[in-house]
Design an enzyme around this catalytic site. Structure first.
Site, PDB file in Angstrom:
ATOM      1  CG  ASP A 144       6.578  -1.740   5.181  1.00 27.29           C
ATOM      2  OD1 ASP A 144       6.529  -1.428   3.882  1.00 27.29           O
ATOM      3  OD2 ASP A 144       5.535  -1.848   5.610  1.00 27.29           O
TER       4      ASP A 144
ATOM      5  CG  ASP B 276      12.828  -0.124  -0.900  1.00 29.90           C
ATOM      6  OD1 ASP B 276      11.667   0.184  -1.760  1.00 29.90           O
ATOM      7  OD2 ASP B 276      12.581   0.052   0.492  1.00 29.90           O
TER       8      ASP B 276
ATOM      9  CG  HIS C  96       9.966  -2.573   0.456  1.00 28.22           C
ATOM     10  ND1 HIS C  96      10.327  -1.368   1.366  1.00 28.22           N
ATOM     11  CD2 HIS C  96       8.988  -3.055   1.123  1.00 28.22           C
ATOM     12  CE1 HIS C  96       9.490  -1.176   2.199  1.00 28.22           C
ATOM     13  NE2 HIS C  96       8.798  -2.202   2.333  1.00 28.22           N
TER      14      HIS C  96
END
Length: 291
Positions: free
Chosen positions: A115, A242, A271
């Protein structure tokens, strides 16, 4: 500058997270990091809206073969939390992690990104090749001045709407494949008992450059171009479910980086693959390092 420090009692009895806390001071702010194992260091970088708690399942298998350092960015986890929104910038987050690496004198470093850890950790590789020897890239992107996806735009709109009423544990749950226990959901919420503790969570989506004129865009493009010349080992390891960063994004990273190996996507993970398949992720990283 006003700063919120989460009380220690927030972190008692968190499931699977019994690691000894470590702290480093930077200009009057205290940064927390986990430091486990021995050997060449592995830096685990989290994203939004998580903290080092995210990696609790992956840390033990990696720590069996390496030294694991897992920091909380300022504004997250056990680290201090400036309450002024303008304090939070891409450059400040990056500079604090670069400083952590220098002050701990981490050499021959493997950087694991996820991320928002991607823009921060990949920048570290681009700007500090004297420190970084290997990369592990999971479910992240480098933004070129356009939104990552329609799903991400909906996420940003949601964060803008709820503001500091945001519930991090709920966000993690809805992007996981597995059902989280109430204790785990509470673990993601634990550092944020009051609204002023959540400013960083609200600000991180604003730092994603969705147009070329955004202050972060030029630097992220520069980092992406630098990766075209990265010929050291790199493992690209995404999940299969995801909604924000699909396996195709991972394939593009593998195409971009000359030294990259594309791993088989982790099946049955969303995710937050560290939550859905944390033990498997840790084992695959440890096996790759050992090989």
């Amino acid at each position: 500058m006003s700063v919120y420090r989460s009380p220690e009692e927030c972190f008692r009895d968190l499931p699977g997270y019994a690691f000894e806390p470590n702290y480093l001071e930077q200009d009057g702010l205290r940064m927390h990091y986990v430091d486990e194992g021995a050997g060449d260091p592995v830096l685990l970088l989290h994203g939004e809206p998580t903290w080092s708690f995210l990696y609790r399942k992956a840390i033990p298998p990696i720590a069996a073969v390496a030294r694991v350092v897992a920091p909380d960015y300022f504004g997250f986890g056990r680290s201090d939390k400036p309450v002024e929104r303008d304090w939070y910038t891409y450059d400040r987050h990056y500079a604090s992690i670069e400083r952590l690496v220098d002050e701990l004198d981490l050499q021959a470093l493997t950087v694991v990104v996820h991320d928002w850890g991607g823009p921060i950790g990949l920048r570290l590789a681009a700007e500090r090749p004297d420190r970084v020897a290997r990369l592990v890239i999971t479910n992240t992107g480098l933004y070129a001045g356009r939104p990552p996806s329609d799903e991400w735009l909906r996420f940003r709109a949601f964060v803008r709407r709820v503001g500091t009423e945001l519930r991090p544990g709920q966000l993690v749950q809805i992007t996981c494949v597995s059902e989280l226990s109430d204790e785990v959901v509470a673990g993601y919420d634990a550092p944020y008992p009051v609204p002023e503790a959540k400013i960083a969570l609200v600000m991180f989506p604003e730092l994603v450059p969705t147009e070329p004129e955004h202050p972060s865009a030029a630097t992220m493009l520069r980092v992406r171009e630098a990766l075209r010349d990265w010929r050291r080992p790199a493992l690209v390891l995404f999940s299969d479910s995801d909604p924000i960063f699909s396996p195709r994004v991972g394939e593009r990273f593998a195409e971009l980086i000359p030294g990259a190996e594309l791993g088989e996507p982790l099946a049955g993970a969303g995710h937050f693959l560290q939550e859905d398949k944390g033990e498997e992720l840790g084992a695959r990283i440890a096996g790759w390092l050992a090989s």
